[in-house]
Scaffold this active site. Structure first.
Site, mmCIF file in Angstrom:
data_model
loop_
_atom_site.group_PDB
_atom_site.id
_atom_site.type_symbol
_atom_site.label_atom_id
_atom_site.label_comp_id
_atom_site.label_asym_id
_atom_site.label_seq_id
_atom_site.Cartn_x
_atom_site.Cartn_y
_atom_site.Cartn_z
ATOM 1 N N GLU A 30 0.810 -1.214 0.000
ATOM 2 C CA GLU A 30 0.000 0.000 0.000
ATOM 3 C C GLU A 30 0.845 1.267 0.000
ATOM 4 O O GLU A 30 0.509 2.249 -0.643
ATOM 5 C CB GLU A 30 -0.906 0.016 1.237
ATOM 6 C CG GLU A 30 -2.212 -0.706 1.069
ATOM 7 C CD GLU A 30 -3.179 0.029 0.159
ATOM 8 O OE1 GLU A 30 -3.744 1.054 0.574
ATOM 9 O OE2 GLU A 30 -3.364 -0.424 -0.973
ATOM 10 N N THR A 85 -12.298 7.279 -13.305
ATOM 11 C CA THR A 85 -11.372 6.831 -12.268
ATOM 12 C C THR A 85 -11.669 5.406 -11.824
ATOM 13 O O THR A 85 -10.845 4.775 -11.167
ATOM 14 C CB THR A 85 -11.402 7.789 -11.063
ATOM 15 O OG1 THR A 85 -10.306 7.501 -10.204
ATOM 16 C CG2 THR A 85 -12.713 7.666 -10.297
#
Length: 335
Positions: A199, A320
């Protein structure tokens, strides 16, 4: 009316604009455009205020260059922090500054310059170079350099910058240079024991050589996010460089090995530790899978190996969430 993020305020415009096109009802686009204009006005007012506080003359011309904070209070029309990031809280706002123009290049023609001005100033704040490793960190309005951390979420930026170059090569040559430099760091995120990206990464500077990207202690898991795959797809379409398809294939095989569940008709899971070195991948799987894995990650991997005639970038703009929308306006534009 409660505080929200820049990305949330600025990431419905394409969908609302297309909804108006599909239904013939202009209200959806009007509300989306109004929201975007409002956040641009907030940024302009914030910059004028900063210049006044610093005892410098504020002029209309200086307000063209804008910085946007990641935290916004819609009802009070103000930023609630001075954090600047192209990662969490900010990411898709910047993407949509460009893509609104690409979707409606006549109606949204002013957004072209807004994007160019905003990206120039934002990159000056959040882009860092640690001994040759280019990264996108976080900054504040007043900071002189970004924090040496980079989120995988920020890896949408190479694709965005490559799209800017593709749409206007003459004025965005530097954008392609920036895109490929940042993409090197995004691909380096996958240099882990599993071949998957974490992440978030710390940028660790050594005595010699380029800085290294090391998974942050509490962010070693992989949710199989799509941002780097999106950028690989766009850069492959724009440059034709096969290193992006080769990279995509390595990531796909890593997903199959470490994320796919055994058995016929099985699914996928997120991964607990990208540097897991145990013998059995079963021990490293999380009981979680986000919908963006199917909607975006696998879609961009698929498109990475399709011929350019499949959803060409000149004809489609991806939201997106990776939904392809056809370009709504074509030259010659009517008045």
């Amino acid at each position: 009316g409660d505080p929200t993020t820049l990305a949330e305020v600025g990431s419905l415009q394409l969908e609302m604009q297309y909804l108006s096109h599909a239904t013939g009802d202009p209200r959806f686009a009007q509300q989306a455009d109004k929201a975007m204009q409002k956040i641009i006005e907030i940024a302009g007012a914030e910059q004028l205020g900063r210049k006044s506080r610093n005892a410098r003359k504020a002029t209309a011309q200086t307000s063209v260059n804008r910085l946007f904070a990641t935290d916004v209070h819609p009802r009070e029309s103000r930023f609630t922090s001075d954090r600047v990031s192209m990662g969490s809280g900010g990411d898709s706002f910047y993407e949509y500054l460009l893509k609104q123009y690409l979707l409606r290049p006549y109606t949204m023609r002013d957004m072209r310059q807004t994007f160019a001005d905003t990206i120039r100033e934002t990159l000056e704040k959040v882009r860092g170079n640690a001994q040759g490793t280019v990264f996108l960190g976080q900054a504040t309005f007043s900071s002189s350099e970004p924090i040496k951390k980079m989120e995988h979420l920020a890896c949408f930026a190479p694709g965005m910058l490559a799209l800017a170059y593709e749409s206007d090569p003459e004025n965005h040559r530097q954008s392609l240079v920036d895109a490929e430099a940042i993409m090197e760091s995004c691909m380096a995120m996958y240099a882990t024991a599993t071949g998957l990206a974490a992440e978030s990464y710390d940028i660790v500077v050594g005595k010699t050589g380029p800085a290294k990207l090391v998974p942050s202690n509490t962010m070693k898991f992989s949710l199989l996010r799509p941002e780097t795959m999106e950028s690989a797809f766009v850069l492959w379409r724009v440059t034709g460089n096969r290193k992006y398809t080769d990279f995509g294939w390595r990531v796909f095989t890593a997903i199959e090995k470490h994320s796919r569940l055994p058995g016929k008709g099985s699914g996928y899971t997120a991964v607990a530790d990208v540097n897991f070195r145990g013998g059995n991948p079963e021990m490293n799987r999380l009981d979680r899978l986000d919908s963006f894995f199917f909607a975006e990650t696998l879609k961009y991997l698929y498109l990475l190996f399709c011929p350019p005639c499949v959803l060409p970038l000149s004809d489609y703009v991806f939201t997106t969430e990776a939904h392809p929308l056809p370009v709504l306006e074509r030259p010659p534009f009517s008045q």
